[in-house]
Design an enzyme around this catalytic site. Structure first.
Site, PDB file in Angstrom:
ATOM      1  N   ASN A  47      -4.522  -6.573  -7.427  1.00 16.82           N
ATOM      2  CA  ASN A  47      -3.398  -6.605  -6.475  1.00 16.82           C
ATOM      3  C   ASN A  47      -3.558  -7.779  -5.515  1.00 16.82           C
ATOM      4  O   ASN A  47      -2.620  -8.539  -5.274  1.00 16.82           O
ATOM      5  CB  ASN A  47      -3.333  -5.303  -5.667  1.00 16.82           C
ATOM      6  CG  ASN A  47      -3.298  -4.081  -6.556  1.00 16.82           C
ATOM      7  OD1 ASN A  47      -2.915  -4.191  -7.707  1.00 16.82           O
ATOM      8  ND2 ASN A  47      -3.720  -2.951  -6.043  1.00 16.82           N
ATOM      9  N   CYS A  75      -9.820  -2.295 -10.929  1.00 19.88           N
ATOM     10  CA  CYS A  75      -9.222  -1.151 -10.225  1.00 19.88           C
ATOM     11  C   CYS A  75      -7.874  -1.504  -9.590  1.00 19.88           C
ATOM     12  O   CYS A  75      -7.340  -0.720  -8.822  1.00 19.88           O
ATOM     13  CB  CYS A  75     -10.181  -0.595  -9.183  1.00 19.88           C
ATOM     14  SG  CYS A  75     -10.628  -1.786  -7.920  1.00 19.88           S
ATOM     15  N   HIS A  90       0.820  -1.213   0.000  1.00 20.25           N
ATOM     16  CA  HIS A  90       0.000   0.000   0.000  1.00 20.25           C
ATOM     17  C   HIS A  90       0.850   1.257   0.000  1.00 20.25           C
ATOM     18  O   HIS A  90       0.374   2.329  -0.330  1.00 20.25           O
ATOM     19  CB  HIS A  90      -1.013  -0.054   1.133  1.00 20.25           C
ATOM     20  CG  HIS A  90      -2.119  -1.008   0.804  1.00 20.25           C
ATOM     21  ND1 HIS A  90      -2.084  -2.329   1.165  1.00 20.25           N
ATOM     22  CD2 HIS A  90      -3.237  -0.847   0.059  1.00 20.25           C
ATOM     23  CE1 HIS A  90      -3.157  -2.932   0.678  1.00 20.25           C
ATOM     24  NE2 HIS A  90      -3.867  -2.061   0.011  1.00 20.25           N
ATOM     25  N   ARG A 130     -10.509   4.413  -1.634  1.00 21.24           N
ATOM     26  CA  ARG A 130     -10.021   3.566  -0.536  1.00 21.24           C
ATOM     27  C   ARG A 130     -10.236   4.305   0.790  1.00 21.24           C
ATOM     28  O   ARG A 130      -9.358   4.988   1.295  1.00 21.24           O
ATOM     29  CB  ARG A 130      -8.531   3.266  -0.700  1.00 21.24           C
ATOM     30  CG  ARG A 130      -8.183   2.361  -1.863  1.00 21.24           C
ATOM     31  CD  ARG A 130      -6.685   2.085  -1.884  1.00 21.24           C
ATOM     32  NE  ARG A 130      -6.312   0.995  -2.754  1.00 21.24           N
ATOM     33  CZ  ARG A 130      -5.849   1.140  -3.995  1.00 21.24           C
ATOM     34  NH1 ARG A 130      -5.709   2.337  -4.522  1.00 21.24           N
ATOM     35  NH2 ARG A 130      -5.528   0.084  -4.714  1.00 21.24           N
TER      36      ARG A 130
HETATM   37  C1  PEP Z   1      -6.645  -4.653  -5.242  1.00 20.10           C
HETATM   38  O1  PEP Z   1      -6.454  -5.525  -4.389  1.00 20.10           O
HETATM   39  O2  PEP Z   1      -6.358  -4.787  -6.446  1.00 20.10           O
HETATM   40  C2  PEP Z   1      -7.239  -3.364  -4.851  1.00 20.10           C
HETATM   41  C3  PEP Z   1      -7.564  -2.469  -5.748  1.00 20.10           C
HETATM   42  O3  PEP Z   1      -7.364  -3.122  -3.517  1.00 20.10           O
HETATM   43  P1  PEP Z   1      -6.121  -2.728  -2.581  1.00 20.10           P
HETATM   44  O4  PEP Z   1      -4.939  -2.509  -3.464  1.00 20.10           O
HETATM   45  O5  PEP Z   1      -6.506  -1.509  -1.828  1.00 20.10           O
HETATM   46  O6  PEP Z   1      -6.000  -3.936  -1.717  1.00 20.10           O
END
Ligand code: PEP
Ligand code: MG
Length: 587
Positions: free
Chosen positions: A464, A512, A192, A303
């Protein structure tokens, strides 16, 4: 001049002085290492001892010249403690025998020495014990990297922010005005920290390895160059290199200017006339403005957990704080395009600090929707605020990391109860807010038709996490980054399946994850059938340009070919080739 290579996170070039970000206090955790890591750990230890010894010499000289010899001699005792060969040997033995990291061995051995001295119950010796702790901290500073040693930072000036690790809440609190680039020793593409860095839009390189002690950055203000696209850090560049990178910077700025036409609001249109919505991913309310300025078709992922991570330590945002944040975003984005508000995705590396529980495997633990369903009052507070703010724009609500139908049904039921409460209280809200889920686990992908049957209104692919849980690879661990490739064939197949099922049942589907912010992946995603992609706000014009430069027919051909590849590396080089053939060298 020294070159270091790390993981490329955000492109761009920065040339500037270094500012070192502190880790949380001098908290030392016992990190296990493997036998092949021992040599590297011993050399980290050597470097830290040498750096601590040099800095002791400097402190002694400085204090002696300013206050007199007798004061300088205070450091004499510290030098003797530091140069005790028995202590160093014990630490080295501990690393070798117990296979633990250097900082843990340092802390353990110095603490043990201090404890023995304190046990003598003599006030003079007690003083020596605090000297031992001082020396321990001096060494640990070089192993953990903390800010004090860097000296004063001029508040107005822009810096290249570096740290051993910059956790998400620390990253979230970085000053956007003064941060020109971010470089860390640890961390990976899916962390993150990487996501916050993308939000800041500054060149970012993570997982570089122990460059801070190796190049003595703690002791001086060094000039560095960061090349985000290449994942490169250059410490103490010579003037010729600085000039070369200044030229490169100008070319990039010119490229940005040429994207002006794509900042106009509206969908991107492919060469064969197919419309694509490029939306923005945001972490903070103020970023909504950049999305609008850059011509986004709304916010595809907000987020909201960053509201918790930026709250004063030990506090949680109340309903009003939530409400104000959501109102700002919804008003900024307006009613033409949607704002997808994701309920808080806390836990794992985004620890809000209120549970005070250590989890051995936090990414597999109580995170995201699991945490919301465990802390329902907190969840309800957030939902109430979203509903109250919904009258200001076009809100959609999305739940993170839903991996079972039961979680979806439970979350939906709570949402409905909160709606009923507000209706009873006569508080206005949008009664038609669509509820959706993120597709972030293989379990969700294979059960997609059942989610459809339970009335999920839309899906958003979180690549992700989907990648992390598909490849069994920790997204923020730089030691296994080679497995964490968004171009991994299994991930492509899961995306393909998700889009197919969503289209079959006429459900909205978008993406996303960070894959959407990777230029060479855009034709592939269009070819897999996606028509809505949410990306880092700074990349919206570039992504719209890419969509407008390919035909969907060509994208389908690219997707077919990519799905036939056997490895992520094959997919990556194929996608780059196809991308460059159309877009030139602008990755
Ligand atoms: C993801 O997991 O692709 C996502 C967009 O959420 P985060 O990156 O905040 O876990
Ligand atoms: Mg996720």
């Amino acid at each position: 001049m020294k070159y270091y290579h790390g993981i490329s996170v955000t492109p761009g070039i920065a040339i500037g002085l270094v500012s070192i970000v502190a880790n949380d206090a001098l908290a030392v955790t016992c990190r296990s290492i493997t036998s092949p890591d021992v040599a590297a750990e011993l050399s980290r230890l050597d470097l830290a001892f040498k750096s601590a010894s040099d800095s002791l010499d400097n402190s002694r000289e400085e204090v002696s010249s300013q206050l007199g010899e007798q004061f300088g001699q205070i450091f004499e005792a510290h030098s003797l403690i530091l140069s005790d060969p028995k202590t160093l040997k014990k630490i080295q033995e501990k690393i070798k025998r117990e296979l633990v990291c250097a900082e843990y061995a340092v802390a353990a051995v110095f603490d043990e020495n201090a404890k023995k001295i304190r046990a003598l119950k003599n006030p003079v010796f007690a003083e020596r014990a605090s000297d031992i702790i001082d020396v321990r901290d001096r060494v640990l500073r070089y192993l953990l990297v903390v800010a004090e040693a860097c000296g004063d930072v001029d508040d107005e000036r822009q810096y290249v922010v570096v740290g051993t690790a910059i956790n998400p809440s620390k990253a979230a609190n970085l000053n956007a005005e003064t941060t020109m680039a971010i470089v860390t020793e640890t961390g990976g593409l899916g962390s993150h920290t990487a996501i916050v860095a993308a939000a800041l839009g500054v060149p970012t390189v993570l997982g570089v390895g122990p460059f801070i002690t190796e190049s003595n950055l703690l002791d001086r203000q060094s000039l560095v160059i960061v090349d985000g696209a290449e994942g490169l850090l250059i410490v103490d560049p010579d003037s010729e290199t600085v000039q070369r990178y200044e030229e490169k910077q100008k070319v990039l700025q010119e490229r940005q200017r040429r994207l002006e036409a794509f900042r106009k609001t509206g969908k991107a249109v492919s060469l064969d006339g197919v419309e694509v919505e490029i939306k923005g991913n945001i972490e903070f309310p103020h970023e909504a403005e950049l999305c609008v300025k850059n011509g986004a078709c709304g916010v595809g992922l907000y987020r909201t957990e960053f509201l918790y991570l930026t709250a004063p330590k030990g506090t949680l945002p109340d309903e009003e704080a939530h409400f104000e944040a959501y109102k700002t975003v919804l008003q900024t984005v307006g009613k033409e395009y949607p704002t997808v508000i994701r309920t808080f995705d806390l836990g794992a590396d985004k620890d809000p600090g209120f549970e005070n529980i250590h989890e051995d495997n936090p990414f597999m633990g109580l995170r995201s929707i699991r945490l919301s369903l465990r802390h329902t009052p907190m969840f309800r507070t957030q939902l109430r605020a979203i509903l109250r703010a919904s009258v200001y724009g076009k809100a959609k609500v999305m739940f993170p990391l839903v991996s079972t139908i039961s979680e979806w049904l439970y979350a939906k039921a709570i949402f409905k109860e909160v709606c009923d409460d507000l209706a009873e209280e006569g508080i206005p809200f949008d009664h038609d807010i669509p509820l959706g889920v993120m597709v972030e686990t293989p379990a969700t992908v294979v059960m997609l038709d059942q989610f459809v049957a339970e009335d999920v209104k839309f899906f958003s692919l979180g690549t992700n996490d989907l990648l992390q849980y598909t490849m069994a690879v920790d997204r923020s661990n730089e030691r296994v980054q080679s497995l964490y490739a968004q171009e991994s064939p299994p991930l492509l197949r899961l995306i393909q399946h998700t889009v197919e099922v969503a289209n079959r049942y006429e459900k909205e589907v978008s993406l996303c994850g960070q894959m959407g912010s990777m230029p060479a992946c855009i034709p592939l995603l269009l070819g897999l059938g996606l028509r809505s992609i949410s990306v880092s706000p700074g990349m919206i014009p570039q992504m719209k340009n890419i969509c407008a430069s390919f035909s969907i027919e060509k994208c389908k051909e690219i997707a077919r070919e990519a799905l036939n590849c056997k490895t992520a590396l094959d997919v990556r080089s194929y996608l780059r080739r196809e991308y460059r053939a159309v877009m030139g060298n602008s990755i």
